[in-house]
Motif scaffolding. Structure first.
Motif, PDB file in Angstrom:
ATOM      1  N   ARG A 371       1.132  52.848  94.814  1.00  0.00           N
ATOM      2  CA  ARG A 371       0.808  51.291  94.145  1.00  0.00           C
ATOM      3  C   ARG A 371       0.472  51.568  93.103  1.00  0.00           C
ATOM      4  O   ARG A 371       1.085  50.447  92.106  1.00  0.00           O
ATOM      5  CB  ARG A 371      -0.205  50.595  94.579  1.00  0.00           C
ATOM      6  N   HIS A 372      -0.185  52.405  92.836  1.00  0.00           N
ATOM      7  CA  HIS A 372      -1.152  52.706  91.325  1.00  0.00           C
ATOM      8  C   HIS A 372       0.048  53.082  90.424  1.00  0.00           C
ATOM      9  O   HIS A 372       0.618  52.903  89.086  1.00  0.00           O
ATOM     10  CB  HIS A 372      -1.841  54.123  91.227  1.00  0.00           C
ATOM     11  N   PHE A 373       1.326  53.897  90.617  1.00  0.00           N
ATOM     12  CA  PHE A 373       1.903  54.720  89.986  1.00  0.00           C
ATOM     13  C   PHE A 373       3.418  53.725  89.403  1.00  0.00           C
ATOM     14  O   PHE A 373       3.517  53.289  88.293  1.00  0.00           O
ATOM     15  CB  PHE A 373       2.469  55.451  90.672  1.00  0.00           C
ATOM     16  N   LEU A 374       3.485  52.458  90.471  1.00  0.00           N
ATOM     17  CA  LEU A 374       3.929  51.993  89.844  1.00  0.00           C
ATOM     18  C   LEU A 374       3.500  50.602  89.461  1.00  0.00           C
ATOM     19  O   LEU A 374       4.618  50.198  88.480  1.00  0.00           O
ATOM     20  CB  LEU A 374       4.550  50.289  91.799  1.00  0.00           C
ATOM     21  N   ASN A 375       1.763  50.638  89.295  1.00  0.00           N
ATOM     22  CA  ASN A 375       1.565  49.858  87.948  1.00  0.00           C
ATOM     23  C   ASN A 375       1.208  50.258  86.956  1.00  0.00           C
ATOM     24  O   ASN A 375       1.468  50.396  85.814  1.00  0.00           O
ATOM     25  CB  ASN A 375       0.995  49.323  88.162  1.00  0.00           C
ATOM     26  N   LYS A 376       1.511  51.762  87.129  1.00  0.00           N
ATOM     27  CA  LYS A 376       1.110  52.871  85.484  1.00  0.00           C
ATOM     28  C   LYS A 376       2.484  52.835  84.990  1.00  0.00           C
ATOM     29  O   LYS A 376       2.711  52.946  83.738  1.00  0.00           O
ATOM     30  CB  LYS A 376       0.550  53.687  86.241  1.00  0.00           C
ATOM     31  N   THR A 377       3.561  52.972  85.883  1.00  0.00           N
ATOM     32  CA  THR A 377       4.791  53.659  85.121  1.00  0.00           C
ATOM     33  C   THR A 377       5.241  52.264  84.181  1.00  0.00           C
ATOM     34  O   THR A 377       5.562  51.756  84.127  1.00  0.00           O
ATOM     35  CB  THR A 377       5.868  53.898  86.127  1.00  0.00           C
ATOM     36  N   LYS A 378       6.063  52.888  82.987  1.00  0.00           N
ATOM     37  CA  LYS A 378       6.979  51.610  82.121  1.00  0.00           C
ATOM     38  C   LYS A 378       7.695  52.577  82.418  1.00  0.00           C
ATOM     39  O   LYS A 378       9.330  51.885  81.615  1.00  0.00           O
ATOM     40  CB  LYS A 378       6.107  52.311  80.805  1.00  0.00           C
ATOM     41  N   ASN A 379       8.691  53.408  83.278  1.00  0.00           N
ATOM     42  CA  ASN A 379      10.073  53.410  83.153  1.00  0.00           C
ATOM     43  C   ASN A 379      10.612  53.052  84.278  1.00  0.00           C
ATOM     44  O   ASN A 379      10.361  52.084  85.403  1.00  0.00           O
ATOM     45  CB  ASN A 379      10.359  55.364  83.896  1.00  0.00           C
ATOM     46  N   SER A 380      12.089  52.529  83.907  1.00  0.00           N
ATOM     47  CA  SER A 380      13.006  52.193  84.639  1.00  0.00           C
ATOM     48  C   SER A 380      13.880  52.973  86.099  1.00  0.00           C
ATOM     49  O   SER A 380      14.387  54.214  85.487  1.00  0.00           O
ATOM     50  CB  SER A 380      13.886  51.152  84.449  1.00  0.00           C
ATOM     51  N   TYR A 381      14.290  52.776  87.153  1.00  0.00           N
ATOM     52  CA  TYR A 381      15.359  53.776  88.220  1.00  0.00           C
ATOM     53  C   TYR A 381      15.995  53.120  88.307  1.00  0.00           C
ATOM     54  O   TYR A 381      15.987  51.787  89.456  1.00  0.00           O
ATOM     55  CB  TYR A 381      13.555  54.610  88.815  1.00  0.00           C
ATOM     56  N   ASN A 382      16.967  54.273  88.652  1.00  0.00           N
ATOM     57  CA  ASN A 382      18.294  54.153  89.062  1.00  0.00           C
ATOM     58  C   ASN A 382      17.805  53.300  90.582  1.00  0.00           C
ATOM     59  O   ASN A 382      18.454  53.131  91.471  1.00  0.00           O
ATOM     60  CB  ASN A 382      18.937  54.513  89.255  1.00  0.00           C
ATOM     61  N   LEU A 383      17.246  54.076  91.496  1.00  0.00           N
ATOM     62  CA  LEU A 383      16.971  54.793  92.878  1.00  0.00           C
ATOM     63  C   LEU A 383      15.233  54.580  93.206  1.00  0.00           C
ATOM     64  O   LEU A 383      14.242  55.332  92.490  1.00  0.00           O
ATOM     65  CB  LEU A 383      17.492  55.052  93.304  1.00  0.00           C
ATOM     66  N   ILE A 384      15.055  53.554  93.597  1.00  0.00           N
ATOM     67  CA  ILE A 384      13.244  53.446  94.141  1.00  0.00           C
ATOM     68  C   ILE A 384      13.359  53.428  95.542  1.00  0.00           C
ATOM     69  O   ILE A 384      14.254  52.578  96.641  1.00  0.00           O
ATOM     70  CB  ILE A 384      12.645  52.334  93.540  1.00  0.00           C
TER      71      ILE A 384
END
Length: 799
Positions: A371-384
């Motif tokens: 959850r911390h990473f999802l909140n912190k990252t500014k990147n967008s991903y093709n696959l999660i």
């Protein structure tokens, strides 16, 4: 050195050792048994504290001495018993005639008795510690503010210090080290003459204690894991052996290898190639995953699992692997040639072990909470990609009371916001029966992503599911699936023996063409979730499958109490136990502890009250602040797991900060002469804090996601200290009201406070599961309001 100063330092050291012992005991039970006994340890500790109050009330004349030096000697002997009992009781609880096992609770009639004996054994060190504390409060009431401050501050320091010990040492040497600290605290109270020569009787007592201590230490360790733990099962394989072991703050990480150990769960029946050899990884004896020893075979095998389909459908620029664990999802992403692979795994030792064997597969690796990473990252991903939930064939429900913030509605919503315009979310589950895990995963995922689905469109255009013989993969695409992608999915199902579960224009026959199920309730429940009829379906379905939220983060809790009788008639007593073992153990533990607490604390109070009339305000005030404190402590532990990443860290930081702040509040209470406007103002502030905190913590956790671990610990300490400071004032101020003519009621107040604390520590977990964490916050506030009314009653009657 003055008596008060010696006693204060001694209580400080004793409290450090005891709270650290409590957290260490949680770790030991997590290794030998399961995580759900962590909350039982808190209740056992409070049982020991409560029984000490009753014991003190019954034998206070025998334990009291008119000479302060002799009184310190008595307290010193009690502390010595506490130090001896720490390792002794921990060792005795592992002996075969006493040791119980959770799995056998519903099949062996002797196990409930073993559970009772274990609870009583583990209670003994807490009893002696609390007896020393209670006797100190009773015999030195004028210094109670300082003594209570030393008690709570020492507890706070111990809770923080034990985190370092657990990350470096095995459990057994930690327990002996803590026992030694307790001995030192008792040594400070020994009677010395003017030349600092120790009393011969005291010296003899400590020599006997030292001999006992060393004898226990040199006995061989008898710590035995449950035979039903995953690691014990794997060790039954021929020529199996442990090849790796490391203590960490997250638990004991171990690895096992065996020539015959091969693992490919969910693999298609069409697959005819070699099943890869693996190394099995465990955390506290529980299955953590497998590391492939033959990566080439592993990659080929992964192509024949259902998660391969969504991995192939997504764009190949960026893949985010949440809960990367032993790296199998990362290996799959590498196989389908993603350009950038980002792994997120909070347990660094697991990642290090994987990289030591397979090498570095990911472009980026982050040792943070999902959850911390999802909140912190500014990147967008093709696959999660989410880790596979459940266990092959279904579990026994032992994780029913374990908080899991990975599979909640809020997590899936955050993941959907991190997708590219054509991004895909993949989440898979093993199939259990009766169907629970895959249905709860679907309902939670659907609640999180349905805001991304345009109105007046079919969910099947954006959300698909494919099923093998024991696994289901759900995958959501942000801009919907094209006809070419739907054709690809159908071809994969035909070629690899999978069945579509969620798909546009799907017929009944297609759903079970290759893999038949026990019954069609999985299909009916799936349709009800997608068509918005889940509430109606839930009325007749025996298990909870609605979406999991941060307010009730218990993904593996499926039992409906109202359906328990029906489950018993269908599956029998033993069968029901294996379906919802964790939740049923919680209920049994609550009933057991209530009975023991009544027998050891309340019953003597009821009997004794005929001789000493207990004021009404005492019977309301001290139970109310005990319940309020434990409700607040337990719910803070549960809530801060989301912010601090791990249950053990949360327990240590919350207990440490809460008790340290309570100690400061206790010390400050010395400046408040009575429950005047200042005292009532503290009640009002505390109630307001507890009412606001559910919203404040949720908002604050989202706003503070960019902080590193140590900054989180500091912020957590501040947030926890706000209610802790106010709560710390309540007990000593109540005790102050009992000085003078009411001093004989101090043991009863101590016992009542701890009796209801025993009950509250377990009931708080039960309430959190069934009503949510927010409700427990509010109930804690109600308890403190009730305590304020009790004091108000006292003020009116004393005028």
């Amino acid at each position: 050195m003055k008596i008060a100063s010696r006693l204060t330092i001694s209580i400080l050291l004793l409290s450090i050792s005891m709270i650290a012992y409590q957290v260490t005991l949680m770790r030991q039970l997590s290794i030998t048994q399961w995580y759900h006994f962590a909350y039982m340890v808190i209740a056992i500790a409070m049982l020991g504290f409560g029984f000490s109050g009753t014991f003190l009330a019954l034998f206070k004349r025998w334990l009291s001495a008119t000479d302060p030096q002799k009184q310190l000697y008595v307290i010193s002997i009690i502390i010595m018993m506490s130090g001896i009992s720490m390792p002794l009781c921990a060792e005795l609880s592992t002996l075969e005639p006493i040791r119980f096992d959770s799995y056998e609770l519903f099949v062996d009639r002797a196990v409930p008795l073993k559970l009772v004996i274990t609870c009583l054994l583990l209670m003994v060190p807490f009893f002696f510690t609390a007896l020393a504390l209670g006797l100190s409060f009773y015999r030195f009431p004028k210094d109670i503010g300082k003594l209570y401050f030393a008690n709570l501050s020492g507890s706070g320091l111990g809770a923080i210090a034990v985190l370092f010990l657990l990350s470096q040492l095995p459990v057994r040497p930690i327990i002996y080290s803590l026992a030694l600290i307790a001995w030192i605290s008792g040594f400070l109270l020994l009677p010395f003459n003017k030349r600092f020569v120790i009393n011969k009787g005291a010296l003899f007592s400590y020599c006997i204690a030292f001999i006992t201590f060393t004898t226990i230490f040199w006995l061989p360790s008898r710590s035995v894991n449950s035979p039903y733990k995953s690691i014990e099962t794997v060790l039954q394989l021929p020529d199996s052996k442990k090849v790796y072991s490391k203590n960490s703050i997250y638990g004991l990480i171990e690895a096992v290898r065996a020539p015959s150990l091969r693992y490919a769960p969910g693999i298609s029946m069409i697959y005819t190639d070699t099943i890869p050899r693996v190394e099995a990884l465990f955390n506290n004896g529980n299955w953590q995953g497998t590391i492939p020893l033959e990566p080439a075979y592993a990659k080929r095998a992964l192509r024949y699992t259902t998660p391969f389909i969504p991995f192939e459908l997504a764009g190949k620029d960026r893949a985010l692997i949440l809960g990367d664990g032993t790296g199998n999802r990362s290996l799959l992403a590498h196989e389908v040639r993603y350009i950038g692979i980002t792994g997120v795994e909070s347990m660094r030792p697991v990642t290090e072990r994987y990289q030591a064997i397979v090498g570095i597969v990911n472009n980026e690796q982050h040792a943070v909470f999902t959850r911390h990473f999802l909140n912190k990252t500014k990147n967008s991903y093709n696959l999660i990609s989410f880790p596979t939930c459940g266990v092959p064939g279904g579990g026994s429900g032992l994780n029913a009371i374990q908080e899991n913030y990975l599979y909640t509605r809020e997590t899936f919503k955050e993941a959907a916001e991190r997708l590219t315009a054509d991004g895909v979310i993949e989440a898979s589950s093993y199939i259990d029966y009766p169907y629970r895990v895959p249905l709860r995963l679907l309902s939670t995922m659907f609640e999180g992503i349905k805001g991304e689905i345009p109105e007046n469109t079919d969910p099947e255009d954006y959300l698909l599911a494919v099923r093998s013989w024991n696994m289901i993969s759900y995958f959501f695409k942000k801009n919907g699936f094209s006809p070419q992608e739907l054709t690809f999915v159908r071809q994969e199902c035909e070629q690899k023996g999978f069945d579509p579960l969620i798909f546009p224009d799907l017929t009944v026959e297609e759903r079970s063409y290759n893999n038949e199920l026990e019954d069609e309730s999985l299909f009916r429940a799936t349709d009800a979730i997608l068509n918005g009829r889940l509430k109606e379906f839930q009325k007749n379905y025996p298990f909870k499958i609605e979406a999991v939220t941060d307010n009730q983060p218990y993904f593996a809790q499926f039992l409906k109490i109202e359906n328990l009788r029906a489950l018993l008639s269908t599956f029998g007593f033993q069968g029901t136990g294996f379906l919802e073992l964790g939740y049923l153990i919680l209920l049994i533990t609550i009933l057991l502890l209530i009975f023991l607490a009544f027998l050891m604390i309340l019953l003597p109070l009821i009997w004794k009250r005929s001789a000493e009339k207990l004021p009404l305000w005492v019977g309301i005030y001290f139970p109310a602040i005990g319940i309020g404190f434990m409700f607040t402590e337990i719910v803070l532990i549960q809530r801060f797991i989301l912010f601090l990443e791990d249950p053990v860290i949360s327990v240590s930081v919350v207990i440490g900060s809460l008790l340290a702040a309570s100690g400061a509040g206790s010390y400050f209470s010395e400046t408040v002469s009575s429950f005047d406007r200042t005292g009532y103002g503290v009640f009002l502030i505390l109630v307001l804090i507890l009412c606001v905190y559910p919203w404040l913590l949720s908002t604050g956790f989202e706003a503070l996601h960019m902080l590193n671990s140590w900054q989180r610990y500091a912020v957590s300490a501040v947030l926890i200290s706000l209610p802790g400071f106010c709560m710390g004032m309540m007990f000593p101020k109540g005790m102050k009201q009992l000085t003078g003519s009411s001093v004989n009621h101090i043991p009863w107040a101590w016992g009542l406070n701890n009796y209801f604390s025993v009950i509250a520590s377990s009931v708080a977990v039960l309430l959190s599961i069934n009503t949510g964490l927010t409700t427990v916050f509010y109930l804690g506030a109600v308890c403190y309001l009730l305590a304020a009314f009790a004091i108000n009653h006292l003020q009116k009657t004393s005028r």
